[in-house]
Design an enzyme around this catalytic site. Structure first.
Site, PDB file in Angstrom:
ATOM      1  N   GLU A 134       0.790  -1.232   0.000  1.00 30.76           N
ATOM      2  CA  GLU A 134       0.000   0.000   0.000  1.00 30.76           C
ATOM      3  C   GLU A 134       0.824   1.284   0.000  1.00 30.76           C
ATOM      4  O   GLU A 134       0.810   2.041   0.982  1.00 30.76           O
ATOM      5  CB  GLU A 134      -0.945   0.019   1.205  1.00 30.76           C
TER       6      GLU A 134
ATOM      7  N   GLU B 166      -5.540  -8.590   1.334  1.00 35.89           N
ATOM      8  CA  GLU B 166      -6.139  -8.215   2.617  1.00 35.89           C
ATOM      9  C   GLU B 166      -7.616  -7.952   2.399  1.00 35.89           C
ATOM     10  O   GLU B 166      -7.995  -7.325   1.402  1.00 35.89           O
ATOM     11  CB  GLU B 166      -5.533  -6.928   3.212  1.00 35.89           C
TER      12      GLU B 166
HETATM   13  C1  BGC Z   1      -2.920  -2.327   6.187  1.00 42.10           C
HETATM   14  C2  BGC Z   1      -2.927  -3.083   7.501  1.00 42.10           C
HETATM   15  C3  BGC Z   1      -4.007  -2.501   8.410  1.00 42.10           C
HETATM   16  C4  BGC Z   1      -5.342  -2.697   7.726  1.00 42.10           C
HETATM   17  C5  BGC Z   1      -6.541  -2.221   8.523  1.00 42.10           C
HETATM   18  C6  BGC Z   1      -4.276  -2.005   5.658  1.00 42.10           C
HETATM   19  O1  BGC Z   1      -4.259  -0.686   5.197  1.00 42.10           O
HETATM   20  O2  BGC Z   1      -2.108  -2.961   5.253  1.00 42.10           O
HETATM   21  O3  BGC Z   1      -1.657  -3.014   8.061  1.00 42.10           O
HETATM   22  O4  BGC Z   1      -3.993  -3.045   9.680  1.00 42.10           O
HETATM   23  O5  BGC Z   1      -5.350  -2.011   6.507  1.00 42.10           O
HETATM   24  O6  BGC Z   1      -6.505  -0.847   8.691  1.00 42.10           O
END
Ligand code: BGC
Length: 465
Positions: free
Chosen positions: A172, A358
């Protein structure tokens, strides 16, 4: 098909990689152990007033000591993959030059254990914890950082490429620069509009340099992870539509355009005005535009966008939609946005294989498990909806190879400390005890049926637990 499953509507492609994700500073703890150098998060979290409740990553989930039982837990849930990040300053305490073998050994043991359990490692080289020594010489504002990053990446390739087959350069880049250089909520905590475009450019040069180095040393796959938050105009007025385009360019297209097309979106100059990048050398764009084996998409929510003339720099704002479920981080649950994102990617950037690297939600969970259980119906529902959306995108022709839920464990949510729980495994921060939540049990059923169970009522599925 396992007994009791009525439909295989949501069966995923064979070999689909089911896993979970974490990041070094968020889970490891012991940030200075075994010769590691400090990172910018060590410094940021120890600066009074910057972290909610004064939380730090000193202990986090203590994964640095509990990695073995954490891998056992993943295996017990049937996970096939694990996305984690390595801490640059454990490997190179000063960010470059001297190598700390003990840092390499830690990740080497972790990878061996994962492989022993048939869990495929996906290794992210940079999940925000820049060595402090490099920040002291300008961090992402220093052009030389591209070489330092490639140096660190090469050390990792040489040590682990025989065993790690999927590599990620950056996690990111948008969050690194928006949070770290423009608004200051994340390390290194700068608030300087002129720095943001330059930090982005150097991040992407570093990404390019690390991919280039991989082509010389590595034998497998490497990609980039971006966060995508699709933007929808709040009305069809020309002002709202233009604001939506700016927000989309800034957050979603900025990094993918330069990585795939070798140029930044045209809206960038309008957005940053006089703070936009001056002309950069043509070879920078060549370096950035490396062929990628895959792209990782992190998806959490969408934004409904409206024109707001008083908001520098986008002249846009997000609008809250009534009667919708919002997570504890204030993000709307909107699975259609994930489907739209996946289709959007294919349309704009072509057929590069995708992983969802994610996806997850912070909802309130009690600090301690109750009678050994954590019921998290909203997270279960979020998971079902988003996995169904992914399946729909696959059915409609998008090449999606895996899903890493965020997150394996409750962990340090950066400057929000331990106040937000994203884990499918609950962590009791007093005892560090792990308890799989219902969402973890549900996820293990999804994995065991390769998605087929997604057509069932999840709460019926969970009754047996
Ligand atoms: C990040 C994580 C973060 C998650 C929730 C993402 O932007 O890669 O490190 O914990 O979002 O905010």
């Amino acid at each position: 098909m396992p007994e009791g499953i009525k439909s295989n509507k949501f069966q995923f492609p064979e070999g689909f990689l089911w896993g979970s994700a974490t990041a070094a500073y968020q889970i490891e703890g012991s940030p200075l152990a075994d010769g590691a150098g400090p990172s910018i998060w060590q410094k940021f979290s120890h600066t009074p007033g910057l972290m909610l409740n004064g939380d730090t990553g000193d202990v986090a989930t203590d994964h640095y000591n509990r990695w073995e039982s954490d891998v056992e837990l993943m295996a017990s849930l049937g996970m096939k993959a694990y996305r984690f990040s390595t801490s640059w300053s454990r490997i190179l305490p000063e960010g470059r030059g001297r190598i700390n073998q003990k840092g390499i050994d830690f990740y080497s043991r972790l990878v061996d254990k994962l492989l022993e359990k048939d869990i495929e490692p996906l290794l992210t080289l940079y999940h925000w914890d820049l060595p402090e020594a490099l920040d002291n010489i300008g961090g992402w504002l220093n052009r030389d950082i591209a070489d330092y990053f490639a140096e660190y990446a090469s050390v990792m390739y040489k040590n682990l490429d025989g065993r790690v087959k999927k590599w990620v350069t950056l996690n990111e880049p948008w969050v690194v620069t928006d949070g770290g250089y423009l608004f200051g909520a994340l390390a290194p905590g700068h608030k300087n509009r002129a720095e943001c475009p330059l930090a982005s450019h150097n991040l992407m040069r570093a990404h390019g340099a690390a991919v280039k180095a991989y082509r010389e040393i590595g034998k497998h796959e490497i990609g980039l992870v971006v966060n995508i938050e699709p933007k929808y105009p709040s009305t069809d007025s020309p002002e709202d539509i233009a604001a939506t385009k700016r927000a989309d360019a800034y957050m979603n297209r900025q990094y993918l355009d330069v990585a795939f097309k070798g140029k930044y979106p045209e809206e960038m100059a309008e957005i940053f005005e006089d703070a936009w990048l001056p002309e950069q050398p043509a070879e920078d764009y060549e370096l950035i535009k490396q062929k990628l084996d895959f792209v990782g998409i992190n998806y959490y929510t969408r934004s409904v966008t409206a024109y707001e003339p008083n908001n520098w720099h986008l002249k846009a704002k997000g609008v809250r939609v009534p009667h919708k479920t919002y997570t504890e981080t204030g993000w709307e649950v909107f699975e259609q946005g994930l489907y739209d994102t996946l289709k959007w990617f294919k349309e704009l950037y072509g057929d590069t294989p995708l992983y969802i690297t994610e996806n997850g939600s912070a909802f309130f969970d009690p600090p301690k498990a109750i009678r050994g259980k954590v019921h998290d119906p909203l997270r279960v529902d979020y998971m079902q909806r988003h996995l169904q959306a992914i399946h729909n995108a696959i059915s409609d022709g998008v090449d999606i190879r895996g899903y890493m839920c965020w997150s394996l464990l409750d962990n340090l949510e950066w400057s929000l400390g331990y106040s937000k729980r994203f884990g499918i495994i609950h962590v009791d921060y007093e005892t560090l005890e792990r308890t799989p939540k219902n969402s973890a049990k549900y996820y293990s059923e999804i994995i065991a049926t390769n998605g087929a169970i997604l057509s069932e009522d999840p709460f019926e599925v969970l009754k047996k637990y």
